[in-house]
Scaffold this motif. Sequence first.
Motif, PDB file in Angstrom:
ATOM      1  N   THR A 128     -10.884   4.248   4.687  1.00 18.13           N
ATOM      2  CA  THR A 128      -9.989   4.748   3.651  1.00 18.13           C
ATOM      3  C   THR A 128      -9.472   3.570   2.833  1.00 18.13           C
ATOM      4  N   VAL A 129      -9.247   3.800   1.548  1.00 18.21           N
ATOM      5  CA  VAL A 129      -8.734   2.764   0.650  1.00 18.21           C
ATOM      6  C   VAL A 129      -7.511   3.328  -0.073  1.00 18.21           C
ATOM      7  N   TRP A 154      -6.976   6.579  -6.055  1.00 19.50           N
ATOM      8  CA  TRP A 154      -7.088   5.835  -7.313  1.00 19.50           C
ATOM      9  C   TRP A 154      -5.786   5.985  -8.095  1.00 19.50           C
ATOM     10  N   GLU A 194     -16.421   6.363   2.079  1.00 22.92           N
ATOM     11  CA  GLU A 194     -14.978   6.109   2.002  1.00 22.92           C
ATOM     12  C   GLU A 194     -14.240   7.267   1.357  1.00 22.92           C
ATOM     13  N   SER A 195     -12.977   7.366   1.699  1.00 22.41           N
ATOM     14  CA  SER A 195     -12.023   8.212   0.969  1.00 22.41           C
ATOM     15  C   SER A 195     -11.038   7.260   0.312  1.00 22.41           C
ATOM     16  N   ARG A 196     -10.802   7.437  -0.994  1.00 21.40           N
ATOM     17  CA  ARG A 196     -10.018   6.445  -1.736  1.00 21.40           C
ATOM     18  C   ARG A 196      -8.986   7.102  -2.637  1.00 21.40           C
ATOM     19  N   LEU A 221      -5.121  10.846   2.546  1.00 27.54           N
ATOM     20  CA  LEU A 221      -6.331  10.052   2.726  1.00 27.54           C
ATOM     21  C   LEU A 221      -6.949  10.269   4.095  1.00 27.54           C
ATOM     22  N   THR A 239     -13.696  11.292  -2.206  1.00 25.06           N
ATOM     23  CA  THR A 239     -14.039  11.258  -0.783  1.00 25.06           C
ATOM     24  C   THR A 239     -15.536  11.424  -0.587  1.00 25.06           C
ATOM     25  N   THR A 264       0.852  -1.187   0.000  1.00 19.40           N
ATOM     26  CA  THR A 264       0.000   0.000   0.000  1.00 19.40           C
ATOM     27  C   THR A 264       0.887   1.235   0.000  1.00 19.40           C
TER      28      THR A 264
END
Length: 367
Positions: A63-64, A297, A293-295, A51, A289, A45
């Motif tokens: 979060t992602v 990409w 979730e907040s992600r 994030l 966001t 990650t």
Amino acid sequence: MLQAGIVGLPNVGKSTLFNALTKSRKAMAANYRFCTIEPNEGIVTVPDPRLDALAKLSSSEKTVPAVFQFVDIAGLVAGASKGEGLGNQFLAHIREVDAIVQVVRCFENSNIEHVCDSVDPIRDIEIINTELLLADMDSLEKQKAKLQKQARGGDKKSQATLDLIARLEPHLSAGKYAVTLDMSPEEKALAKPLFLLTNKPTIYACNVAEGDLANPESNPYVTRVRQHVASHHDTSAVVVSAEIESELVLLSQEEADEYLSGLGVSESGAGNLIREAYHLLGLRTYLTTGPKESRAWTIHAGWKAPQAAGVIHSDFEKSFISAETIAFADLMAIGSFARARELGKLRTEGKEYIVQDGDVMEFKTYV
């Protein structure tokens, strides 16, 4: 998924570092040569404090982060291009990755064997690079016969590739990586199918002892490596301690933070190495966001807004209308999307917009 391959001489800390980066025990780390034969693969990650900030702003449930892949490749030795130490097999593994992280030992420890019986990171770098260069020169020589036959038959692409090889060969013979040759976009496209090892973007990881992490400038090996790779290979070196990283994996986040604080550093070298490798692969991040979730990409540098939208769902690229966009730093400075909209900082971008790293985006589509 794009891959960064971890390479270097045996016993420089590659497998220990791989295990720490991937938070796994996939790779055997032992004090003898060639304890790794088959490459190990692991997902990492990408540390991104943006994030957490976005999640707090949006009260997101989770979060992602962005991810990519590291590959631990067995140690190379002098003569690898001729098959020494299973070198041909290991070079083939390097050929399959998209970028190279070359680990260099920058610490003294009489309990850990060195393949050359002494610590000299510049010598180690040149051993690895010489083998990659020799393998590329051999590969070009083998490919020329087929290309010459096709060129005689009137194939213009083959002739153009031969012209490029005529430029590459003296460049490689001078000890220079193919990636440092000044090539036009058309030549870069021709070079790609040649699958040259030295045409892969490369970064160096200086593996230091625990006591050097807080002040790497005091380590003369690190200074030499940074100067050498900047002048000879037009790249950079990051500092990491595989020993520390292997210990951090066993700790909770709170314990790890306390441990690092005791060493006088705010972040482990692994996080910086991961981010550098991510960018080395030509990858960039945009952010979304919301309450759920907040992600982060992952996209390629230079991608336009419709391509970025397609990462979320392939239909979004086809049905793209526009993207509401704001730079992360601007959003944090303003404090909310509503206020950003009032101030005209929340922009509407169209199909030709090139997405920037750290853009916070929301797409409008026909779907």
